[in-house]
Design a protein around this motif. Sequence first.
Motif, short mmCIF file in Angstrom:
data_model
loop_
_atom_site.label_atom_id
_atom_site.label_comp_id
_atom_site.label_asym_id
_atom_site.label_seq_id
_atom_site.Cartn_x
_atom_site.Cartn_y
_atom_site.Cartn_z
N LEU A 28 0.84 -1.22 0.00
CA LEU A 28 0.00 0.00 0.00
C LEU A 28 0.87 1.26 0.00
CD1 LEU A 28 -2.69 -1.07 2.65
CD2 LEU A 28 -2.99 -1.01 0.16
N THR A 29 2.04 1.16 0.62
CA THR A 29 2.97 2.30 0.63
C THR A 29 3.48 2.57 -0.78
OG1 THR A 29 3.64 1.72 2.87
CG2 THR A 29 5.14 3.16 1.65
N VAL A 30 3.89 1.52 -1.46
CA VAL A 30 4.39 1.68 -2.83
C VAL A 30 3.27 2.21 -3.74
CG1 VAL A 30 5.28 0.43 -4.84
CG2 VAL A 30 6.17 -0.06 -2.58
N ALA A 31 2.07 1.65 -3.59
CA ALA A 31 0.94 2.11 -4.41
C ALA A 31 0.64 3.58 -4.13
CB ALA A 31 -0.29 1.24 -4.12
N GLY A 32 0.81 3.99 -2.86
CA GLY A 32 0.58 5.39 -2.50
C GLY A 32 1.50 6.34 -3.28
N TYR A 33 2.76 5.93 -3.46
CA TYR A 33 3.71 6.78 -4.20
C TYR A 33 3.24 6.98 -5.66
CZ TYR A 33 7.08 5.85 -0.41
OH TYR A 33 7.70 5.76 0.80
N LEU A 34 2.36 6.09 -6.11
CA LEU A 34 1.88 6.18 -7.50
C LEU A 34 0.45 6.72 -7.57
CD1 LEU A 34 3.24 2.72 -8.78
CD2 LEU A 34 4.31 4.97 -9.01
N ARG A 35 -0.04 7.27 -6.46
CA ARG A 35 -1.41 7.80 -6.41
C ARG A 35 -1.63 8.79 -7.57
NH1 ARG A 35 -1.66 8.86 -1.38
NH2 ARG A 35 -3.31 7.60 -0.53
N GLY A 36 -2.72 8.60 -8.31
CA GLY A 36 -3.05 9.49 -9.42
C GLY A 36 -2.29 9.18 -10.70
N LYS A 37 -1.33 8.22 -10.63
CA LYS A 37 -0.52 7.91 -11.82
C LYS A 37 -0.80 6.52 -12.36
CE LYS A 37 3.04 11.02 -10.29
NZ LYS A 37 4.37 11.44 -10.62
N ALA A 38 -1.67 5.79 -11.69
CA ALA A 38 -2.05 4.45 -12.14
C ALA A 38 -3.47 4.17 -11.67
CB ALA A 38 -1.09 3.40 -11.58
N ASP A 39 -4.13 3.23 -12.35
CA ASP A 39 -5.47 2.79 -11.92
C ASP A 39 -5.29 1.56 -11.05
OD1 ASP A 39 -7.46 4.31 -12.83
OD2 ASP A 39 -7.61 3.32 -14.80
N PHE A 40 -5.74 1.62 -9.79
CA PHE A 40 -5.50 0.49 -8.89
C PHE A 40 -6.77 -0.30 -8.59
CE2 PHE A 40 -1.86 3.19 -7.81
CZ PHE A 40 -0.85 2.24 -7.86
N MET A 41 -6.59 -1.62 -8.40
CA MET A 41 -7.67 -2.48 -7.90
C MET A 41 -7.03 -3.36 -6.86
SD MET A 41 -10.10 -3.43 -10.87
CE MET A 41 -11.28 -2.97 -9.67
N LEU A 42 -7.78 -3.68 -5.81
CA LEU A 42 -7.19 -4.49 -4.73
C LEU A 42 -7.93 -5.81 -4.56
CD1 LEU A 42 -5.44 -4.70 -2.00
CD2 LEU A 42 -7.44 -3.72 -0.89
N PHE A 43 -7.17 -6.89 -4.37
CA PHE A 43 -7.77 -8.13 -3.89
C PHE A 43 -6.98 -8.56 -2.65
CE2 PHE A 43 -8.96 -12.45 -3.29
CZ PHE A 43 -10.30 -12.47 -3.67
N ASP A 44 -7.62 -8.40 -1.47
CA ASP A 44 -6.94 -8.75 -0.22
C ASP A 44 -7.60 -10.02 0.33
OD1 ASP A 44 -5.89 -9.00 2.28
OD2 ASP A 44 -6.17 -6.92 2.88
N TYR A 45 -6.90 -11.15 0.18
CA TYR A 45 -7.40 -12.44 0.66
C TYR A 45 -7.67 -12.42 2.17
CZ TYR A 45 -6.81 -15.63 -3.32
OH TYR A 45 -6.97 -16.32 -4.49
N LEU A 46 -7.03 -11.48 2.89
CA LEU A 46 -7.14 -11.47 4.36
C LEU A 46 -8.07 -10.38 4.86
CD1 LEU A 46 -3.36 -12.08 5.18
CD2 LEU A 46 -5.17 -13.76 4.82
N ASP A 47 -8.85 -9.81 3.93
CA ASP A 47 -9.76 -8.72 4.31
C ASP A 47 -10.98 -9.31 5.03
OD1 ASP A 47 -11.38 -6.56 4.56
OD2 ASP A 47 -11.61 -6.18 2.41
N ARG A 48 -11.07 -9.11 6.33
CA ARG A 48 -12.18 -9.70 7.08
C ARG A 48 -13.47 -8.90 6.95
NH1 ARG A 48 -12.26 -10.30 12.03
NH2 ARG A 48 -10.78 -8.66 12.53
#
Length: 439
Positions: A28-48
């Motif tokens: 999430l930290t690395v993705a944050g550095y790219l905020r607004g510069k890429a389209d993100f989608m998340l799949f978190d297997y551990l998301d309760r």
Amino acid sequence: MMPKILLVNPPIYDFAAYDFWLKPYGMLTVAGYLRGKADFMLFDYLDRLHPFMAEQKGLESDRWGRGRFYGKRVPKPKTLSAIPRYYRRFGLPRDIFKSFLKREGPFDFAFVQTTMTYWYEGVQEVIEDIRRVRPQAKIILGGNYVMLCSGHAEKLGADFLVEGTNLEPLWKYLGVSPDPKQPALWEVYNKLSVGVLKLSDGCPFNCTYCSVPQVYGRFKSRPLERSLAELKILCSLGVENIAFYDDALLFEAEKCFMPFLNEVLRQNIKVNPPHIRRINLHTPNAFNARFITQGLAELMVRAGFKTFYLGFESASLQWQQCTGSKVLCDELAQAVSRLISAGAEPGNITAYQIIGHPHTGAGELEATMRFVNSLGIRGMLADFSPIPGTPDGEYCRRWVNMDEPLLHNKTAFPILLLGFGEVNRLKELQRQLNSTVVG
Ligand code: B12
Ligand code: SF4
């Protein structure tokens, strides 16, 4: 056109797993550095908080946002056959991910979080599925397993590995330039009740069982403004519990940690909507008792810290000295008394004690447990995981093949060293001692 990036937090294959404020924070930290510069989608297997979890029984969160993962028994790998415990796969069912890949793809890149070295089977599963359903996506691995076992990780078949803390090669590979001022990309979750913060990197100590000094180098604070901005994002998303992932949270507290807490209080940063309640702060990664002054204890309680985990490991002076002297017995006792007089509940103060370390005998551990109990706080046995490249991990080559990360498993190693019966006896003793703690 912006690249489309899939973020994946894999399932866990292990004897046990518990959501102790677990989040894929590096990714999430690395993705944050790219905020607004890429389209993100998340799949978190551990998301309760995933809708699938709501249909399951017994997975409710405790009052601090922790809880059990959905899990299914699976065959134990041959390497771990000597361990008399069931092996499980924890996290959302695999089919949900496959449907997600079909529905939401294609992707240009897939970031996959790796965590404990002995959890690589989940990473392998994710790579297999992405390759099958979305073969054109370039798979990028980062995190602890890749940094500590890069040779092993190379064999999993990803396209690119982030093997250290230098992210320049990654930016070149992606062809995107980062914005290092941006906080982690928490808004990629649809629903969030637990968040993570890290105010610093590295640690000034050199404990012989730990990989942090060799991976992160000298202690360095992260920019205060970025940490405060991240806290505000978490609050705006409705997060109620925040865990700190720092390795040396209290070191040079006057430079980073105290200014951060003072700002939190000054700006009165709370959850959104503001009438709900204050955020609860936690320290699952342990902090160093040596650095707790009375003033700091009071500031932590005032700012919203609810649970306090202290790294203690052993009451034996000889053990403390030969592993790096990070903390001594009287320092723990003093920290506990300061925390309690600042208003912390004794039942919410816990000292970690290492079990299954090659230089700790059972008698010595029992003495440690009784010492911790005599302070009126809880003890928690922290099963020793041997880490390659550390002095103690290398010493363990006489018992296990350290080139097979499954053998770094924290449940397995203490049992191999002490025996199943002895480990159970010590855990039962810990339960009995904790039952005497008030609050
Ligand atoms: C937080 C933490 C925990 C949390 C949980 C974390 C989680 N999500 O699972 C808690 C407190 C529960 C925990 C527990 C344990 N932990 Co721990 N933990 C950590 C810690 C401090 C951070 C891990 C993390 O989230 N890193 C990610 C973030 C914080 O890293 P970052 O610096 O921002 O990441 C940068 C790069 O690395 C890279 N990056 C990182 N991830 C990714 C991902 C992608 C896709 C990309 C592209 C880049 C990238 O980019 C980032 C920006 O520069 C590490 C030490 C450390 N400093 O790494 C130990 C560490 C991972 N833990 C360790 C240990 C020993 C344990 C325990 C066994 C302790 C115990 N005996 O109880 C248990 C095991 C739990 C279990 N169920 O098996 C060991 C590793 C053991 C191993 N064999 O792998 C470590 C390395 C500490 C050590 N002693 O050396 N832990
Ligand atoms: S104090 Fe903690 S983080 Fe630092 S080297 Fe020792 S165990 Fe590792």
